[in-house]
Design an enzyme around this catalytic site. Structure first.
Site, PDB file in Angstrom:
ATOM      1  N   ASP A  13       0.818  -1.225   0.000  1.00 23.12           N
ATOM      2  CA  ASP A  13       0.000   0.000   0.000  1.00 23.12           C
ATOM      3  C   ASP A  13       0.846   1.268   0.000  1.00 23.12           C
ATOM      4  OD1 ASP A  13      -2.246  -1.696   0.249  1.00 23.12           O
ATOM      5  OD2 ASP A  13      -1.919  -1.805   2.405  1.00 23.12           O
ATOM      6  N   LYS A  16       2.111   1.961  -5.186  1.00 20.61           N
ATOM      7  CA  LYS A  16       2.758   1.382  -6.385  1.00 20.61           C
ATOM      8  C   LYS A  16       1.894   1.574  -7.629  1.00 20.61           C
ATOM      9  CE  LYS A  16       3.123  -2.593  -4.369  1.00 20.61           C
ATOM     10  NZ  LYS A  16       2.708  -2.247  -2.998  1.00 20.61           N
ATOM     11  N   GLY A  40      -4.357  -4.493  -4.431  1.00 17.29           N
ATOM     12  CA  GLY A  40      -5.335  -3.481  -4.821  1.00 17.29           C
ATOM     13  C   GLY A  40      -4.566  -2.225  -5.181  1.00 17.29           C
ATOM     14  N   HIS A  41      -4.259  -2.071  -6.461  1.00 14.45           N
ATOM     15  CA  HIS A  41      -3.450  -0.921  -6.893  1.00 14.45           C
ATOM     16  C   HIS A  41      -4.372   0.186  -7.401  1.00 14.45           C
ATOM     17  CE1 HIS A  41       0.308  -3.641  -7.411  1.00 14.45           C
ATOM     18  NE2 HIS A  41      -0.083  -3.509  -6.175  1.00 14.45           N
ATOM     19  N   GLN A 226       2.077  -6.019  -3.101  1.00 16.37           N
ATOM     20  CA  GLN A 226       2.407  -6.083  -1.669  1.00 16.37           C
ATOM     21  C   GLN A 226       3.735  -5.352  -1.399  1.00 16.37           C
ATOM     22  OE1 GLN A 226       1.405  -9.492  -3.045  1.00 16.37           O
ATOM     23  NE2 GLN A 226      -0.612  -8.642  -2.767  1.00 16.37           N
ATOM     24  N   THR A 302      -8.567  -3.600  -1.291  1.00 14.49           N
ATOM     25  CA  THR A 302      -9.194  -4.879  -1.627  1.00 14.49           C
ATOM     26  C   THR A 302     -10.266  -5.239  -0.611  1.00 14.49           C
ATOM     27  OG1 THR A 302      -7.163  -5.627  -2.688  1.00 14.49           O
ATOM     28  CG2 THR A 302      -8.707  -7.340  -2.043  1.00 14.49           C
ATOM     29  N   THR A 303      -9.978  -5.004   0.666  1.00 15.52           N
ATOM     30  CA  THR A 303     -10.894  -5.486   1.710  1.00 15.52           C
ATOM     31  C   THR A 303     -11.620  -4.353   2.448  1.00 15.52           C
ATOM     32  OG1 THR A 303      -9.085  -5.447   3.286  1.00 15.52           O
ATOM     33  CG2 THR A 303      -9.471  -7.525   2.163  1.00 15.52           C
ATOM     34  N   ARG A 307      -6.305   0.562   7.740  1.00 15.43           N
ATOM     35  CA  ARG A 307      -4.876   0.220   7.845  1.00 15.43           C
ATOM     36  C   ARG A 307      -4.317   0.753   9.146  1.00 15.43           C
ATOM     37  NH1 ARG A 307      -4.029   2.427   1.844  1.00 15.43           N
ATOM     38  NH2 ARG A 307      -4.843   0.632   0.708  1.00 15.43           N
ATOM     39  N   ASP A 335       2.057  14.600   1.229  1.00 19.62           N
ATOM     40  CA  ASP A 335       1.061  15.647   1.493  1.00 19.62           C
ATOM     41  C   ASP A 335       0.226  15.349   2.744  1.00 19.62           C
ATOM     42  OD1 ASP A 335       0.318  13.530  -0.418  1.00 19.62           O
ATOM     43  OD2 ASP A 335      -1.706  14.308  -0.133  1.00 19.62           O
TER      44      ASP A 335
END
Ligand code: IMP
Length: 431
Positions: A13, A16, A40-41, A226, A302-303, A307, A335
């Site tokens: 996360d 990428k 999840g990009h 990842q 994704t979920t 975080r 930022d």
């Protein structure tokens, strides 16, 4: 320079997706080399947000080839859905997206097993994405997995599924008290044969294609999913994913030799986050964590899970610099820190009365490590529209310089917001 690996230098996360999308402008080919739809990009273009799980983030650039290497585990259902969603947005897929016939398949029983295993672990659960990733890689390593190539061969699929079904039936029954019927198996074979027919025209020998492209001096981006600390060998085991997100994984997962990789760039968030369980030495507490989570929109792509957030950890990024052989970093989400009065950087850990700078192998040791912080003044200015490095507030440059000093890697990209335009490029990446 024509081959570049993009790798996450923390726990995933790091942004990428955005950097891959940005660098895809100059690349000819973008290739995913590991993981699956646990990734999840996120890419933001104008008012639209795209989240990629399996398809390389370069797909939004017309004409670029996007490949999925054999190191990825593919859930055909998820892939077809992603292709459909992109088509609806007017993105051309045919003739641009290809996957290696050797990629292993994620089947519904992998996803069920992932969920059941997590439930059984109770308070010791790993916090997986429940996308069946671990169980699918487990079958690959156990040499019982089913590959893309099997989906287009009726006999092979039936034979291999028969063997797997028998084994899984026993596991489901004996360990979890669940029944699997013969009819379910027949339906599964039929469904996956259909998937095979739908995906047949996208199959291509990725290694052959890439090696030919390298001879022709084409520009190739290897898109890691990842992050380094989630690598099954080098991460915070067992709180890791089941693949190799590190740069070395790009060779294994695409069939390109290490002598053919020119550069590795580490994507590094200006602070640290992780989803799922496992150690996070610089984890923030209370209000500060919630502030960063909200400001940085730190919820799993994704979920949707919140975080966990922590300060920048130079011990972690230094480790990633070593493991991946990277000397260039892209610093993202800077930022998010803009309104803070004070910002902390972890420079080392204190363990057993001693200072340590190298990331420990033992989780027990890591759990006892106390981060040693340097505190810096914040820059307290909105930087989200700055496009020139020289125009950044001096105090922010102090922060950037300090990270460069600590990691001995050059920060060549500074991302100041989610959009393509919110990026400062300090050095041309493809030469
Ligand atoms: P799995 O990959 O679903 O087996 O999950 C194993 C660990 O990796 C869990 O802690 C997940 O939260 C984490 N993980 C998997 N994919 C990603 C990702 O794309 N970003 C961040 N963490 C991830």
């Amino acid at each position: 320079m024509s081959t570049l690996v993009i790798v996450g230098s923390q726990w995933g996360d790091e942004g990428k997706g955005k950097i891959t999308d940005l660098l895809s402008e100059e690349a000819d080919i973008i290739v995913r080399y590991q993981g699956g739809c646990n990734a999840g990009h996120t890419v933001v273009i104008g008012d639209k947000q795209f989240i990629f799980h399996l398809i390389p983030s370069g797909i939004l650039h017309p004409g670029k080839k996007c490949l999925i290497g054999s190191g990825v585990v593919v859930d055909p259902e998820s892939l077809l859905q992603e292709m459909e969603n992109l088509r609806k947005e007017g993105v051309e897929i045919d003739g641009r997206l290809f996957l290696d016939p050797k990629t292993h398949i994620v089947l519904p029983y992998h996803k069920t097993l992932d969920k059941l295993k997590e439930k059984k672990r109770g308070k010791d659960k790993l916090g997986t994405t429940k996308r069946g990733i671990g169980p699918a890689y487990l079958d690959k390593i156990a040499r019982t997995g089913i590959r893309m190539v099997d989906l287009i061969d009726e006999k092979s699929l039936s034979k291999k599924l028969e063997i797997n079904w028998k084994e899984k039936k026993e596991i489901f029954n004996k360990l979890y008290g669940l029944k699997m019927s013969n009819q379910e198996k027949i339906n599964l074979i039929k469904k996956y044969q259909e998937y095979g027919q739908l995906l047949k025209k996208y199959l291509m020998d990725v290694s052959l294609y890439l090696n030919q492209a390298i001879k022709e001096d084409k520009k190739i981006l290897f898109e890691g999913a990842q992050g380094t600390l989630l690598d099954v060998d080098h991460g915070t085991f067992p709180y890791v994913t089941s693949s190799h997100p590190i740069a070395g994984g790009a060779c294994v997962g695409t069939g390109v030799g290490p002598t053919k990789i020119d550069k590795v760039i580490g994507i590094t968030k200006a602070y640290t986050t992780r989803v799922g369980r496992g150690p996070l030495p610089t984890e923030m507490q209370g209000e500060m964590e919630e502030y960063i989570r909200q400001k940085g929109r730190e919820f799993g792509a994704t979920t949707g899970r919140p975080r966990r957030c922590g300060w920048f950890d130079a011990v972690v990024v230094n480790y990633a610099v070593r493991i991946n052989g990277m000397d260039r970093l892209a610093l993202t989400k800077i930022d998010v820190l803009s309104d803070l009065d004070k910002i902390k950087i972890c420079t080392s850990y204190k363990y057993d009365g001693k200072l340590i700078k190298e990331f420990p192998a033992s989780l027990e040791t890591l759990q006892k490590c106390i981060p040693v912080y340097e505190e810096m003044k914040g820059w307290k200015k909105d930087i989200s529209q700055v496009t020139n490095y020289e125009d950044l507030p001096p105090q922010l440059k102090v922060y950037i310089n300090r990270i460069e000093e600590l990691t001995k890697a050059k920060i060549v990209i500074v991302s100041v917001g989610p959009k393509r335009s919110q990026t400062i490029i300090r050095e041309k990446i493809f030469k």
